[in-house]
Design a protein around this motif. Structure first.
Motif, PDB file in Angstrom:
ATOM      1  N   ILE A   4     -26.311  37.673 -29.570  1.00 24.55           N
ATOM      2  CA  ILE A   4     -25.550  38.506 -31.063  1.00 24.55           C
ATOM      3  C   ILE A   4     -26.347  37.750 -32.241  1.00 24.55           C
ATOM      4  CG2 ILE A   4     -24.030  39.520 -29.708  1.00 24.55           C
ATOM      5  CD1 ILE A   4     -22.562  38.118 -30.525  1.00 24.55           C
ATOM      6  N   SER A   5     -25.948  37.980 -33.143  1.00 25.83           N
ATOM      7  CA  SER A   5     -26.381  37.219 -34.580  1.00 25.83           C
ATOM      8  C   SER A   5     -25.020  37.602 -35.032  1.00 25.83           C
ATOM      9  CB  SER A   5     -27.326  38.306 -35.282  1.00 25.83           C
ATOM     10  OG  SER A   5     -26.196  39.677 -35.944  1.00 25.83           O
ATOM     11  N   ARG A   6     -25.194  36.384 -36.692  1.00 21.40           N
ATOM     12  CA  ARG A   6     -23.572  36.164 -36.718  1.00 21.40           C
ATOM     13  C   ARG A   6     -23.370  37.641 -37.210  1.00 21.40           C
ATOM     14  NH1 ARG A   6     -22.719  32.895 -42.642  1.00 21.40           N
ATOM     15  NH2 ARG A   6     -20.832  33.322 -42.273  1.00 21.40           N
ATOM     16  N   GLU A   7     -24.158  38.347 -38.060  1.00 23.63           N
ATOM     17  CA  GLU A   7     -23.782  39.967 -38.392  1.00 23.63           C
ATOM     18  C   GLU A   7     -23.095  40.330 -37.186  1.00 23.63           C
ATOM     19  OE1 GLU A   7     -26.047  37.602 -41.550  1.00 23.63           O
ATOM     20  OE2 GLU A   7     -25.967  37.905 -39.559  1.00 23.63           O
ATOM     21  N   GLN A   8     -23.693  39.866 -36.158  1.00 19.84           N
ATOM     22  CA  GLN A   8     -23.107  41.310 -34.987  1.00 19.84           C
ATOM     23  C   GLN A   8     -21.198  40.295 -34.639  1.00 19.84           C
ATOM     24  OE1 GLN A   8     -26.661  40.908 -32.207  1.00 19.84           O
ATOM     25  NE2 GLN A   8     -26.058  42.876 -33.133  1.00 19.84           N
ATOM     26  N   LEU A   9     -21.358  39.300 -34.787  1.00 22.85           N
ATOM     27  CA  LEU A   9     -20.384  38.668 -34.261  1.00 22.85           C
ATOM     28  C   LEU A   9     -18.803  39.229 -35.229  1.00 22.85           C
ATOM     29  CD1 LEU A   9     -19.024  36.157 -32.508  1.00 22.85           C
ATOM     30  CD2 LEU A   9     -19.437  34.957 -34.196  1.00 22.85           C
ATOM     31  N   ILE A  10     -19.444  39.295 -36.963  1.00 20.77           N
ATOM     32  CA  ILE A  10     -18.399  39.583 -37.728  1.00 20.77           C
ATOM     33  C   ILE A  10     -17.765  41.023 -37.632  1.00 20.77           C
ATOM     34  CG2 ILE A  10     -18.047  39.751 -39.931  1.00 20.77           C
ATOM     35  CD1 ILE A  10     -19.526  37.495 -40.550  1.00 20.77           C
ATOM     36  N   ASP A  11     -19.014  42.113 -37.245  1.00 25.93           N
ATOM     37  CA  ASP A  11     -19.159  42.929 -36.380  1.00 25.93           C
ATOM     38  C   ASP A  11     -17.574  43.661 -35.310  1.00 25.93           C
ATOM     39  OD1 ASP A  11     -20.572  43.946 -38.610  1.00 25.93           O
ATOM     40  OD2 ASP A  11     -21.805  44.674 -37.293  1.00 25.93           O
ATOM     41  N   ILE A  12     -17.668  42.973 -33.818  1.00 24.16           N
ATOM     42  CA  ILE A  12     -17.083  42.192 -33.434  1.00 24.16           C
ATOM     43  C   ILE A  12     -15.550  41.796 -33.257  1.00 24.16           C
ATOM     44  CG2 ILE A  12     -16.281  40.809 -30.541  1.00 24.16           C
ATOM     45  CD1 ILE A  12     -19.452  40.862 -30.792  1.00 24.16           C
ATOM     46  N   ALA A  13     -15.526  41.210 -34.883  1.00 29.40           N
ATOM     47  CA  ALA A  13     -14.166  40.857 -35.044  1.00 29.40           C
ATOM     48  C   ALA A  13     -13.331  42.020 -35.776  1.00 29.40           C
ATOM     49  CB  ALA A  13     -14.689  39.358 -35.942  1.00 29.40           C
ATOM     50  N   LEU A  14     -13.822  42.157 -37.101  1.00 26.72           N
ATOM     51  CA  LEU A  14     -13.881  44.237 -37.740  1.00 26.72           C
ATOM     52  C   LEU A  14     -13.472  45.402 -36.808  1.00 26.72           C
ATOM     53  CD1 LEU A  14     -15.961  44.093 -40.064  1.00 26.72           C
ATOM     54  CD2 LEU A  14     -14.124  43.020 -39.682  1.00 26.72           C
ATOM     55  N   LEU A  15     -13.580  45.139 -35.305  1.00 26.06           N
ATOM     56  CA  LEU A  15     -13.347  46.232 -34.099  1.00 26.06           C
ATOM     57  C   LEU A  15     -12.245  45.789 -33.761  1.00 26.06           C
ATOM     58  CD1 LEU A  15     -16.604  46.928 -32.823  1.00 26.06           C
ATOM     59  CD2 LEU A  15     -15.354  48.186 -34.543  1.00 26.06           C
ATOM     60  N   VAL A  16     -11.699  43.631 -33.285  1.00 24.21           N
ATOM     61  CA  VAL A  16     -10.694  43.201 -32.663  1.00 24.21           C
ATOM     62  C   VAL A  16      -9.237  43.467 -33.521  1.00 24.21           C
ATOM     63  CG1 VAL A  16      -9.487  41.417 -31.712  1.00 24.21           C
ATOM     64  CG2 VAL A  16     -12.304  42.589 -31.161  1.00 24.21           C
ATOM     65  N   GLY A  17     -10.046  43.123 -34.941  1.00 25.97           N
ATOM     66  CA  GLY A  17      -9.095  43.287 -35.926  1.00 25.97           C
ATOM     67  C   GLY A  17      -8.834  41.276 -36.086  1.00 25.97           C
ATOM     68  N   THR A  18      -8.677  41.484 -37.588  1.00 31.41           N
ATOM     69  CA  THR A  18      -8.329  40.000 -38.378  1.00 31.41           C
ATOM     70  C   THR A  18      -7.843  40.439 -39.268  1.00 31.41           C
ATOM     71  OG1 THR A  18      -9.855  40.901 -40.808  1.00 31.41           O
ATOM     72  CG2 THR A  18     -11.054  39.916 -38.592  1.00 31.41           C
ATOM     73  N   ASP A  19      -7.722  38.823 -39.904  1.00 30.45           N
ATOM     74  CA  ASP A  19      -6.372  38.913 -40.735  1.00 30.45           C
ATOM     75  C   ASP A  19      -7.294  40.116 -42.363  1.00 30.45           C
ATOM     76  OD1 ASP A  19      -5.364  37.021 -40.040  1.00 30.45           O
ATOM     77  OD2 ASP A  19      -5.793  35.074 -41.160  1.00 30.45           O
ATOM     78  N   PHE A  20      -7.795  41.079 -42.210  1.00 31.43           N
ATOM     79  CA  PHE A  20      -8.186  41.499 -43.581  1.00 31.43           C
ATOM     80  C   PHE A  20      -8.160  43.155 -42.589  1.00 31.43           C
ATOM     81  CE2 PHE A  20     -10.407  37.819 -44.386  1.00 31.43           C
ATOM     82  CZ  PHE A  20      -9.434  37.200 -45.343  1.00 31.43           C
ATOM     83  N   ASN A  21      -8.200  43.472 -41.637  1.00 30.38           N
ATOM     84  CA  ASN A  21      -7.750  44.793 -41.469  1.00 30.38           C
ATOM     85  C   ASN A  21      -6.936  44.698 -39.893  1.00 30.38           C
ATOM     86  OD1 ASN A  21     -10.460  43.280 -40.287  1.00 30.38           O
ATOM     87  ND2 ASN A  21     -10.833  45.692 -38.821  1.00 30.38           N
ATOM     88  N   PRO A  22      -7.235  45.847 -39.535  1.00 29.61           N
ATOM     89  CA  PRO A  22      -6.296  46.136 -37.906  1.00 29.61           C
ATOM     90  C   PRO A  22      -6.943  46.479 -37.004  1.00 29.61           C
ATOM     91  CG  PRO A  22      -6.018  48.249 -39.296  1.00 29.61           C
ATOM     92  CD  PRO A  22      -6.793  47.199 -40.705  1.00 29.61           C
ATOM     93  N   GLY A  23      -8.021  46.139 -37.245  1.00 29.40           N
ATOM     94  CA  GLY A  23      -9.581  46.566 -35.975  1.00 29.40           C
ATOM     95  C   GLY A  23      -8.745  47.949 -35.472  1.00 29.40           C
ATOM     96  N   VAL A  24      -9.271  48.404 -34.209  1.00 31.71           N
ATOM     97  CA  VAL A  24      -9.767  49.715 -33.358  1.00 31.71           C
ATOM     98  C   VAL A  24      -8.637  49.412 -32.311  1.00 31.71           C
ATOM     99  CG1 VAL A  24     -10.823  50.995 -32.235  1.00 31.71           C
ATOM    100  CG2 VAL A  24     -11.591  50.288 -34.935  1.00 31.71           C
ATOM    101  N   LYS A  25      -7.174  49.858 -31.848  1.00 32.17           N
ATOM    102  CA  LYS A  25      -6.861  50.538 -31.287  1.00 32.17           C
ATOM    103  C   LYS A  25      -7.611  49.586 -29.445  1.00 32.17           C
ATOM    104  CE  LYS A  25      -2.376  52.334 -28.964  1.00 32.17           C
ATOM    105  NZ  LYS A  25      -1.301  53.749 -29.404  1.00 32.17           N
ATOM    106  N   GLY A  26      -7.414  49.611 -28.667  1.00 29.09           N
ATOM    107  CA  GLY A  26      -7.795  49.482 -27.464  1.00 29.09           C
ATOM    108  C   GLY A  26      -9.309  48.699 -27.285  1.00 29.09           C
ATOM    109  N   ILE A  27      -9.721  47.883 -28.704  1.00 25.98           N
ATOM    110  CA  ILE A  27     -11.177  47.328 -28.599  1.00 25.98           C
ATOM    111  C   ILE A  27     -10.017  45.898 -28.624  1.00 25.98           C
ATOM    112  CG2 ILE A  27     -12.947  46.594 -29.146  1.00 25.98           C
ATOM    113  CD1 ILE A  27     -13.032  49.623 -30.553  1.00 25.98           C
ATOM    114  N   GLY A  28     -11.013  45.273 -27.444  1.00 27.93           N
ATOM    115  CA  GLY A  28     -10.936  43.831 -27.718  1.00 27.93           C
ATOM    116  C   GLY A  28     -12.237  42.585 -27.997  1.00 27.93           C
ATOM    117  N   ALA A  29     -12.139  41.622 -27.364  1.00 23.74           N
ATOM    118  CA  ALA A  29     -13.345  40.710 -27.936  1.00 23.74           C
ATOM    119  C   ALA A  29     -14.696  41.046 -26.858  1.00 23.74           C
ATOM    120  CB  ALA A  29     -13.618  39.399 -27.800  1.00 23.74           C
ATOM    121  N   LYS A  30     -14.271  41.219 -25.393  1.00 21.96           N
ATOM    122  CA  LYS A  30     -15.430  41.767 -24.484  1.00 21.96           C
ATOM    123  C   LYS A  30     -15.470  43.076 -24.908  1.00 21.96           C
ATOM    124  CE  LYS A  30     -13.539  39.084 -20.382  1.00 21.96           C
ATOM    125  NZ  LYS A  30     -13.476  38.797 -19.405  1.00 21.96           N
TER     126      LYS A  30
END
Length: 327
Positions: free
Chosen positions: A210-236
């Protein structure tokens, strides 16, 4: 706390000797929180001076920093600046959790359950303005440089590495990878029973495909200090979805997800962070009198202990060498 990407991030083992002669940008808040959480009395009470001021962080900074210097490693501390507005919800939740932990700590103390008391006490740790200022004052006396970031300390530390002023960032948080850190060191403590971990961004991205942008997208789905993420979605699961659909926008559309954050805004926090581009990194000789006055006279440290640390710091003269000579 940062984003939890542990399940998809791999690392290489590292030994302290591998860092000899290198400059390391220290995530100050991350380390200070470690010290406040771990350096406590048996019942969880933090170390304090006669005036009731917490000194656990000073003990940690004093001994870990001097040990790094003694091992020919050059630390540069980077402090957080003003938190971004999007982080307010995370900060509020952390405050709530710490207050709850403090309540449970006091309850455990009443029951004389020292094991539980210490556990909850560590979770109740919080960094005050006084703790930050005293940390900086100690670093000044020790001759160790630090930089005040305008916003996220991690982003500023990463900038130092990208700019060639440090070899890696020392932090426990995976957020540094999102900010683009070429190298991150986890568990940088002077202890024989702790394994140092080296995370190299290019190798991680290549292995994950993946690219760095895609790694960031994964983090946004999981949840960061700036957003809660999507329930039920972990890193894998996040990795699986991003590799399947390409980006977070398509994932949201194809999965018909309801999110209360703007991916573009959050992406730019990591891709285009505000950092200080003009700064000076200067190592100075430790000031024995300042160290004694600050630590012994003001905070009740043992003079013998402080003088022993001073001797360690004095062994290495950083003032005689230019920074680029260390690379």
């Amino acid at each position: 706390m940062g984003v939890n990407l542990r399940d998809i991030i791999f690392f290489e083992k590292l030994e302290l000797k591998d860092l000899e002669g290198l400059t390391i940008a220290i995530d100050a808040s991350n380390w200070i929180y470690q010290f406040l959480s771990s350096i406590r009395q048996r019942d969880g009470t933090p170390l304090m001076d006669r005036k009731g001021r917490v000194t656990s962080h000073l003990v940690g900074i004093l001994h870990r920093t001097s040990a790094l210097v003694e091992n020919n490693i050059k630390p540069v501390y980077v402090f957080d600046g003003k938190s971004l507005a999007l982080k307010s919800e995370t900060i509020s939740e952390r405050t709530r959790m710490r207050l709850e932990a403090e309540k449970r700590w006091k309850e455990a103390l009443k029951k004389k359950d020292l094991e539980k008391a210490r556990k909850y006490a560590s979770r109740a740790s919080r960094i005050s303005k006084e703790i930050i200022e005293s940390s900086k004052e100690l670093l000044d006396a020790m001759g160790i440089p630090y930089i005040q970031a305008p916003n996220e300390g991690e982003a500023q530390a990463v900038y130092l590495v990208k700019n060639g002023d440090a070899w890696a960032v020392a932090s426990q948080d995976y957020d540094c990878l999102l900010f683009g850190a070429p190298r991150v060191i986890r568990n940088l403590a002077i202890s024989s029973d702790i394994n140092l971990e080296l995370l190299e961004l290019d190798k991680i991205l290549k292995k994950l495909g993946i690219s760095r942008e895609q790694l960031i997208d994964i983090a946004l789905l999981v949840g960061t200090d700036f957003n809660p993420g999507v329930k039920g979605i972990g890193a894998k699961r996040g990795l699986e979805l991003i590799k399947k659909f390409g980006d977070i926008y398509t994932v949201i559309k194809r999965m018909n997800l309801e999110v209360d954050f703007d991916p573009e805004v959050l992406r730019n926090i990591f891709l285009k962070p505000k950092v200080k581009k003009k700064y000076k990194i200067v190592w100075k000789r430790p000031d024995k009198e300042k160290m004694i006055k600050f630590l012994c006279d003001e905070h009740d440290f043992s003079k013998e202990r402080v003088l022993n640390v001073f001797k360690k710091l004095k062994k290495v003269d950083f003032t005689q060498r230019r920074l680029e000579e260390w690379f």
